[in-house]
Write a protein that holds these residues in place. Structure first.
Motif, mmCIF file in Angstrom:
data_model
loop_
_atom_site.group_PDB
_atom_site.id
_atom_site.type_symbol
_atom_site.label_atom_id
_atom_site.label_comp_id
_atom_site.label_asym_id
_atom_site.label_seq_id
_atom_site.Cartn_x
_atom_site.Cartn_y
_atom_site.Cartn_z
ATOM 1 N N SER A 89 0.830 -1.204 0.000
ATOM 2 C CA SER A 89 0.000 0.000 0.000
ATOM 3 C C SER A 89 0.858 1.244 0.000
ATOM 4 O O SER A 89 1.994 1.240 0.492
ATOM 5 N N ASP A 90 0.324 2.288 -0.595
ATOM 6 C CA ASP A 90 0.915 3.626 -0.539
ATOM 7 C C ASP A 90 -0.101 4.489 0.193
ATOM 8 O O ASP A 90 -1.084 4.947 -0.393
ATOM 9 N N ASN A 91 0.117 4.651 1.491
ATOM 10 C CA ASN A 91 -0.883 5.326 2.308
ATOM 11 C C ASN A 91 -1.040 6.800 1.930
ATOM 12 O O ASN A 91 -2.109 7.386 2.113
ATOM 13 N N ALA A 92 0.013 7.403 1.410
ATOM 14 C CA ALA A 92 -0.077 8.805 0.989
ATOM 15 C C ALA A 92 -1.007 8.969 -0.202
ATOM 16 O O ALA A 92 -1.560 10.051 -0.420
ATOM 17 N N LYS A 93 -1.170 7.889 -0.973
ATOM 18 C CA LYS A 93 -2.019 7.953 -2.164
ATOM 19 C C LYS A 93 -3.298 7.140 -2.006
ATOM 20 O O LYS A 93 -4.035 6.948 -2.983
ATOM 21 N N ASN A 94 -3.542 6.648 -0.794
ATOM 22 C CA ASN A 94 -4.755 5.852 -0.543
ATOM 23 C C ASN A 94 -4.914 4.732 -1.564
ATOM 24 O O ASN A 94 -6.021 4.495 -2.085
ATOM 25 N N THR A 95 -3.831 4.050 -1.830
ATOM 26 C CA THR A 95 -3.827 3.042 -2.887
ATOM 27 C C THR A 95 -3.226 1.728 -2.383
ATOM 28 O O THR A 95 -2.206 1.736 -1.691
ATOM 29 N N VAL A 96 -3.865 0.646 -2.753
ATOM 30 C CA VAL A 96 -3.345 -0.696 -2.494
ATOM 31 C C VAL A 96 -2.994 -1.333 -3.836
ATOM 32 O O VAL A 96 -3.736 -1.190 -4.810
ATOM 33 N N PHE A 97 -1.869 -2.027 -3.868
ATOM 34 C CA PHE A 97 -1.394 -2.673 -5.088
ATOM 35 C C PHE A 97 -1.392 -4.191 -4.919
ATOM 36 O O PHE A 97 -1.239 -4.695 -3.810
ATOM 37 N N LEU A 98 -1.520 -4.878 -6.021
ATOM 38 C CA LEU A 98 -1.329 -6.318 -6.052
ATOM 39 C C LEU A 98 -0.397 -6.634 -7.214
ATOM 40 O O LEU A 98 -0.798 -6.551 -8.373
ATOM 41 N N GLN A 99 0.837 -6.946 -6.877
ATOM 42 C CA GLN A 99 1.818 -7.351 -7.891
ATOM 43 C C GLN A 99 1.681 -8.857 -8.091
ATOM 44 O O GLN A 99 1.835 -9.638 -7.139
ATOM 45 N N MET A 100 1.390 -9.253 -9.318
ATOM 46 C CA MET A 100 1.153 -10.656 -9.632
ATOM 47 C C MET A 100 2.223 -11.138 -10.596
ATOM 48 O O MET A 100 2.307 -10.637 -11.729
ATOM 49 N N ASN A 101 3.043 -12.067 -10.155
ATOM 50 C CA ASN A 101 4.120 -12.626 -10.970
ATOM 51 C C ASN A 101 3.860 -14.098 -11.257
ATOM 52 O O ASN A 101 3.080 -14.748 -10.559
ATOM 53 N N ASN A 102 4.551 -14.598 -12.263
ATOM 54 C CA ASN A 102 4.415 -16.008 -12.638
ATOM 55 C C ASN A 102 2.945 -16.407 -12.748
ATOM 56 O O ASN A 102 2.502 -17.407 -12.173
ATOM 57 N N LEU A 103 2.206 -15.629 -13.495
ATOM 58 C CA LEU A 103 0.771 -15.872 -13.611
ATOM 59 C C LEU A 103 0.479 -17.185 -14.318
ATOM 60 O O LEU A 103 1.214 -17.599 -15.229
#
Length: 128
Positions: free
Chosen positions: A71-85
């Motif tokens: 998460s980037d709390n300053a930007k109110n954003t949560v990420f999901l990095q998905m590898n080896n799909l």
């Protein structure tokens, strides 16, 4: 609360994607946020969960070692990095925020009844 996902798309097996979830309407770092996914004909399942106040992550068994939530709390954003799909990762991915503020000592859970607001979802398709 409002959640907006983005970043889905079509990718070949073994590839990567990064999903974003921009949140508004609540105090971001006081709530846990999770990613879920739902494939056609299947139940919605929890993928990853993050305690935004300290960044503690938790994962479903099917994605451990391949997906990373942050998460980037300053930007109110949560990420999901998905590898080896893998083709079995194909689904609509949703982010959701827990209905109650996170309290120290709370046990993390993918119980959908605990999540009060959901985004509209973003499609991820993995070709073989």
């Amino acid at each position: 609360a409002r959640l907006v996902e983005s970043g889905g798309g079509l990718v070949q097996a073994g590839g990567s994607l990064r999903l974003s979830c921009v949140a508004s309407g609540f105090t971001f770092d006081q709530y846990a946020i999770a990613w879920f996914r739902q494939a056609p004909g299947k139940e919605r399942e929890g993928v990853a969960y993050i305690v935004t106040r300290d960044g503690s992550p938790y994962y479903g068994d099917s994605v451990k070692g391949r997906f990373t939530i942050s998460s980037d709390n300053a930007k109110n954003t949560v990420f999901l990095q998905m590898n080896n799909l893998k083709p079995e990762d194909t689904a609509v991915y949703y982010c959701a925020v827990e209905e109650s503020p996170y309290t120290i000592g709370s046990k993390w859970s993918f119980d959908r009844r605990l999540f009060g607001s959901w985004g509209q979802g973003t499609q991820v398709t993995v070709s073989s």
